[in-house]
Design a protein around this motif. Structure first.
Motif, PDB file in Angstrom:
ATOM      1  N   GLU A  10      44.149  35.623  44.778  1.00  0.00           N
ATOM      2  CA  GLU A  10      45.350  36.433  44.931  1.00  0.00           C
ATOM      3  C   GLU A  10      45.978  36.717  43.575  1.00  0.00           C
ATOM      4  O   GLU A  10      46.451  37.828  43.310  1.00  0.00           O
ATOM      5  CB  GLU A  10      46.345  35.715  45.838  1.00  0.00           C
ATOM      6  CG  GLU A  10      47.668  36.446  46.033  1.00  0.00           C
ATOM      7  CD  GLU A  10      47.510  37.802  46.708  1.00  0.00           C
ATOM      8  OE1 GLU A  10      48.395  38.658  46.537  1.00  0.00           O
ATOM      9  OE2 GLU A  10      46.497  38.017  47.415  1.00  0.00           O
ATOM     10  N   LEU A  11      45.976  35.721  42.689  1.00  0.00           N
ATOM     11  CA  LEU A  11      46.533  35.924  41.355  1.00  0.00           C
ATOM     12  C   LEU A  11      45.738  36.988  40.583  1.00  0.00           C
ATOM     13  O   LEU A  11      46.322  37.841  39.909  1.00  0.00           O
ATOM     14  CB  LEU A  11      46.546  34.599  40.592  1.00  0.00           C
ATOM     15  CG  LEU A  11      47.295  34.577  39.253  1.00  0.00           C
ATOM     16  CD1 LEU A  11      47.843  33.176  38.988  1.00  0.00           C
ATOM     17  CD2 LEU A  11      46.388  34.991  38.110  1.00  0.00           C
ATOM     18  N   VAL A  12      44.398  36.933  40.695  1.00  0.00           N
ATOM     19  CA  VAL A  12      43.565  37.928  40.010  1.00  0.00           C
ATOM     20  C   VAL A  12      43.890  39.330  40.521  1.00  0.00           C
ATOM     21  O   VAL A  12      44.037  40.277  39.733  1.00  0.00           O
ATOM     22  CB  VAL A  12      42.072  37.603  40.199  1.00  0.00           C
ATOM     23  CG1 VAL A  12      41.207  38.730  39.626  1.00  0.00           C
ATOM     24  CG2 VAL A  12      41.703  36.278  39.535  1.00  0.00           C
ATOM     25  N   HIS A  13      44.007  39.492  41.832  1.00  0.00           N
ATOM     26  CA  HIS A  13      44.336  40.803  42.401  1.00  0.00           C
ATOM     27  C   HIS A  13      45.665  41.328  41.847  1.00  0.00           C
ATOM     28  O   HIS A  13      45.780  42.486  41.439  1.00  0.00           O
ATOM     29  CB  HIS A  13      44.408  40.714  43.927  1.00  0.00           C
ATOM     30  CG  HIS A  13      43.086  40.659  44.611  1.00  0.00           C
ATOM     31  ND1 HIS A  13      42.101  41.611  44.422  1.00  0.00           N
ATOM     32  CD2 HIS A  13      42.575  39.764  45.509  1.00  0.00           C
ATOM     33  CE1 HIS A  13      41.043  41.313  45.160  1.00  0.00           C
ATOM     34  NE2 HIS A  13      41.301  40.209  45.823  1.00  0.00           N
ATOM     35  N   ARG A  14      46.673  40.466  41.823  1.00  0.00           N
ATOM     36  CA  ARG A  14      47.997  40.889  41.360  1.00  0.00           C
ATOM     37  C   ARG A  14      47.990  41.216  39.869  1.00  0.00           C
ATOM     38  O   ARG A  14      48.635  42.183  39.431  1.00  0.00           O
ATOM     39  CB  ARG A  14      49.019  39.796  41.657  1.00  0.00           C
ATOM     40  CG  ARG A  14      49.250  39.553  43.134  1.00  0.00           C
ATOM     41  CD  ARG A  14      50.472  38.689  43.336  1.00  0.00           C
ATOM     42  NE  ARG A  14      50.680  38.347  44.734  1.00  0.00           N
ATOM     43  CZ  ARG A  14      51.845  37.960  45.232  1.00  0.00           C
ATOM     44  NH1 ARG A  14      52.908  37.870  44.445  1.00  0.00           N
ATOM     45  NH2 ARG A  14      51.965  37.647  46.503  1.00  0.00           N
ATOM     46  N   ALA A  15      47.276  40.425  39.080  1.00  0.00           N
ATOM     47  CA  ALA A  15      47.227  40.677  37.647  1.00  0.00           C
ATOM     48  C   ALA A  15      46.512  41.983  37.341  1.00  0.00           C
ATOM     49  O   ALA A  15      46.954  42.773  36.495  1.00  0.00           O
ATOM     50  CB  ALA A  15      46.536  39.519  36.938  1.00  0.00           C
ATOM     51  N   HIS A  16      45.401  42.237  38.038  1.00  0.00           N
ATOM     52  CA  HIS A  16      44.688  43.492  37.832  1.00  0.00           C
ATOM     53  C   HIS A  16      45.552  44.688  38.221  1.00  0.00           C
ATOM     54  O   HIS A  16      45.524  45.735  37.561  1.00  0.00           O
ATOM     55  CB  HIS A  16      43.388  43.495  38.632  1.00  0.00           C
ATOM     56  CG  HIS A  16      42.274  42.744  37.977  1.00  0.00           C
ATOM     57  ND1 HIS A  16      41.133  42.359  38.642  1.00  0.00           N
ATOM     58  CD2 HIS A  16      42.133  42.287  36.705  1.00  0.00           C
ATOM     59  CE1 HIS A  16      40.325  41.722  37.814  1.00  0.00           C
ATOM     60  NE2 HIS A  16      40.909  41.661  36.633  1.00  0.00           N
TER      61      HIS A  16
ATOM     62  N   ALA B 284      48.593  44.929  37.831  1.00  0.00           N
ATOM     63  CA  ALA B 284      49.572  45.125  36.759  1.00  0.00           C
ATOM     64  C   ALA B 284      48.913  45.553  35.453  1.00  0.00           C
ATOM     65  O   ALA B 284      49.603  45.762  34.445  1.00  0.00           O
ATOM     66  CB  ALA B 284      50.359  43.835  36.532  1.00  0.00           C
ATOM     67  N   GLY B 285      47.573  45.657  35.443  1.00  0.00           N
ATOM     68  CA  GLY B 285      46.875  46.128  34.250  1.00  0.00           C
ATOM     69  C   GLY B 285      46.442  45.046  33.285  1.00  0.00           C
ATOM     70  O   GLY B 285      45.993  45.344  32.168  1.00  0.00           O
ATOM     71  N   ALA B 286      46.535  43.769  33.676  1.00  0.00           N
ATOM     72  CA  ALA B 286      46.130  42.675  32.792  1.00  0.00           C
ATOM     73  C   ALA B 286      44.703  42.253  33.105  1.00  0.00           C
ATOM     74  O   ALA B 286      44.212  42.405  34.228  1.00  0.00           O
ATOM     75  CB  ALA B 286      47.076  41.490  32.956  1.00  0.00           C
ATOM     76  N   ARG B 287      44.035  41.704  32.087  1.00  0.00           N
ATOM     77  CA  ARG B 287      42.709  41.125  32.279  1.00  0.00           C
ATOM     78  C   ARG B 287      42.839  39.626  32.531  1.00  0.00           C
ATOM     79  O   ARG B 287      43.740  38.974  32.013  1.00  0.00           O
ATOM     80  CB  ARG B 287      41.822  41.392  31.065  1.00  0.00           C
ATOM     81  CG  ARG B 287      41.409  42.845  30.918  1.00  0.00           C
ATOM     82  CD  ARG B 287      40.619  43.088  29.646  1.00  0.00           C
ATOM     83  NE  ARG B 287      41.465  42.926  28.455  1.00  0.00           N
ATOM     84  CZ  ARG B 287      40.999  42.963  27.208  1.00  0.00           C
ATOM     85  NH1 ARG B 287      39.698  43.122  26.982  1.00  0.00           N
ATOM     86  NH2 ARG B 287      41.823  42.837  26.186  1.00  0.00           N
ATOM     87  N   ILE B 288      41.885  39.080  33.287  1.00  0.00           N
ATOM     88  CA  ILE B 288      41.956  37.692  33.728  1.00  0.00           C
ATOM     89  C   ILE B 288      40.768  36.888  33.203  1.00  0.00           C
ATOM     90  O   ILE B 288      39.609  37.303  33.350  1.00  0.00           O
ATOM     91  CB  ILE B 288      41.965  37.614  35.265  1.00  0.00           C
ATOM     92  CG1 ILE B 288      43.300  38.087  35.810  1.00  0.00           C
ATOM     93  CG2 ILE B 288      41.682  36.195  35.731  1.00  0.00           C
ATOM     94  CD1 ILE B 288      44.423  37.098  35.629  1.00  0.00           C
ATOM     95  N   ALA B 289      41.078  35.739  32.594  1.00  0.00           N
ATOM     96  CA  ALA B 289      40.071  34.735  32.272  1.00  0.00           C
ATOM     97  C   ALA B 289      40.334  33.544  33.179  1.00  0.00           C
ATOM     98  O   ALA B 289      41.460  33.044  33.243  1.00  0.00           O
ATOM     99  CB  ALA B 289      40.163  34.316  30.806  1.00  0.00           C
ATOM    100  N   LEU B 290      39.314  33.085  33.871  1.00  0.00           N
ATOM    101  CA  LEU B 290      39.477  32.019  34.855  1.00  0.00           C
ATOM    102  C   LEU B 290      38.620  30.820  34.478  1.00  0.00           C
ATOM    103  O   LEU B 290      37.414  30.950  34.236  1.00  0.00           O
ATOM    104  CB  LEU B 290      39.070  32.526  36.239  1.00  0.00           C
ATOM    105  CG  LEU B 290      39.134  31.527  37.394  1.00  0.00           C
ATOM    106  CD1 LEU B 290      40.568  31.084  37.646  1.00  0.00           C
ATOM    107  CD2 LEU B 290      38.532  32.151  38.661  1.00  0.00           C
ATOM    108  N   ASP B 291      39.258  29.650  34.416  1.00  0.00           N
ATOM    109  CA  ASP B 291      38.553  28.403  34.139  1.00  0.00           C
ATOM    110  C   ASP B 291      38.913  27.413  35.230  1.00  0.00           C
ATOM    111  O   ASP B 291      39.945  26.745  35.170  1.00  0.00           O
ATOM    112  CB  ASP B 291      38.951  27.862  32.760  1.00  0.00           C
ATOM    113  CG  ASP B 291      38.242  26.551  32.412  1.00  0.00           C
ATOM    114  OD1 ASP B 291      37.475  26.049  33.264  1.00  0.00           O
ATOM    115  OD2 ASP B 291      38.459  26.028  31.314  1.00  0.00           O
TER     116      ASP B 291
END
Length: 314
Positions: free
Chosen positions: A149-155, A157-164
């Motif tokens: 859900e966080l990835v969907h919301r960030a995208h 808003a136009g931000a890129r996501i790095a997930l660890d």
């Protein structure tokens, strides 16, 4: 700016003890408190590099207050989401020979309202940042799909996501197509359910995760360097790691280096290697500054040796 999200941060308390003896009163010869959590460490490394960073953290109780103060002293802006529970305090007992015994509690349980507020807070900050690094395990109260859900919301808003992250949260997040995921080799082997005895096997495994949604896969191979697999192909790199003093936070420093350099391509992989190699030469969880980096010692190839045996075969 680079934003980090650590859903289960910690205040790390380390005590020096002459020896660890069960059933005895142990008198510490030193103590220290440090900010803890993978995303927290990424922000610390970004700040040490002179780049602006904000850490979004659920914080509660006196440990949460101290954690925010310690991060502020290191140049990290903190956006706190106040929770009813108390931020966890991890305990480490350090012996003179370097043996470290750790006690890590599970941390607070977040309510449904606190979970939603944390997501909303990240979303409100996302428009101002180039990258959002989402790091670490999920605390009690957050479902495995929370990162997705966080990835969907960030995208949005136009931000890129790095997930660890690892465990159930990782496959749940892949369908949301994070821009890059970071794993170590053991986590990569676990994600595909088989051993990875060679570099070629690791590349195939990373490609499998790309078919499941990850746009790029960044893998720490320990002494065998780092691997980046993306739509542009596979890159492999190494950096000398002699005189190792501490590996605490080294992978987080490496992710910070990757994102600082743009988060894509051989140049970002080289930066990741330089930051990770510098971190292991420093004590405790100290993060490297530009003066600590040795970029000339990094070696990158876009023609990886597929038959290279990986340490322990993972």
């Amino acid at each position: 700016m680079i934003l980090t999200v650590t859903p289960n941060p910690s205040l790390d308390r380390t005590y020096g003890v002459p020896a660890l003896t069960r059933g005895r009163v142990l008198r510490a010869d030193g103590e220290r408190a440090d900010p803890g959590g993978k995303g927290v460490n990424v922000s610390r490394a970004v700040a040490a590099a002179g780049v602006r960073t904000t850490a979004v953290l659920p914080l509660g109780g006196a440990p949460g207050v101290l954690l925010a103060e310690l991060l502020g002293a290191q140049g990290v802006d903190v956006t706190a989401v106040t929770i009813a529970g108390q931020t966890r305090s991890n305990i480490a007992l350090a012996e003179p020979d370097g043996t470290l015994t750790k006690i890590n509690p599970p941390g607070p349980e977040l309510s449904r309202e606190e979970s939603a507020l944390l997501l909303d807070t990240v979303r409100s900050c996302a428009a101002e940042v180039a990258w959002i690094a989402c790091c670490g395990s999920l605390p009690r109260g957050l479902e495995p799909g929370w990162y997705a859900e966080l990835v969907h919301r960030a995208h949005a808003a136009g931000a890129r996501i790095a997930l660890d992250t690892s465990g159930p949260a990782l496959p749940a997040a892949l369908a949301a197509r994070p821009d890059v995921i970071e794993l170590d080799a053991a986590e990569l082997a676990s994600a595909v359910g088989r051993p990875l005895p060679t570099l070629g096997d690791a590349i195939k495994a990373a490609e499998e995760l790309r078919t499941l949604g990850a746009r790029a896969v960044l893998v720490s191979l320990g002494r065998d360097g780092r691997l980046l697999v993306s739509a542009e192909g596979a890159c492999h790199g190494t950096a000398p790691t002699s005189a190792v003093r501490s590996r605490v936070g080294a992978e987080d420093a490496s992710l910070a280096g990757f994102l600082i350099a743009g988060g894509a391509g051989p140049e970002a992989l080289a930066s990741a290697l330089a930051h990770g190699a510098a971190a292991v030469r420093l004590p405790g969880s100290v993060m490297p500054t530009p003066a600590d980096l040795l970029p000339d010692q990094v070696r990158i190839t876009q023609d990886p040796p597929l038959d290279l045996p990986l340490d322990d075969g993972f």
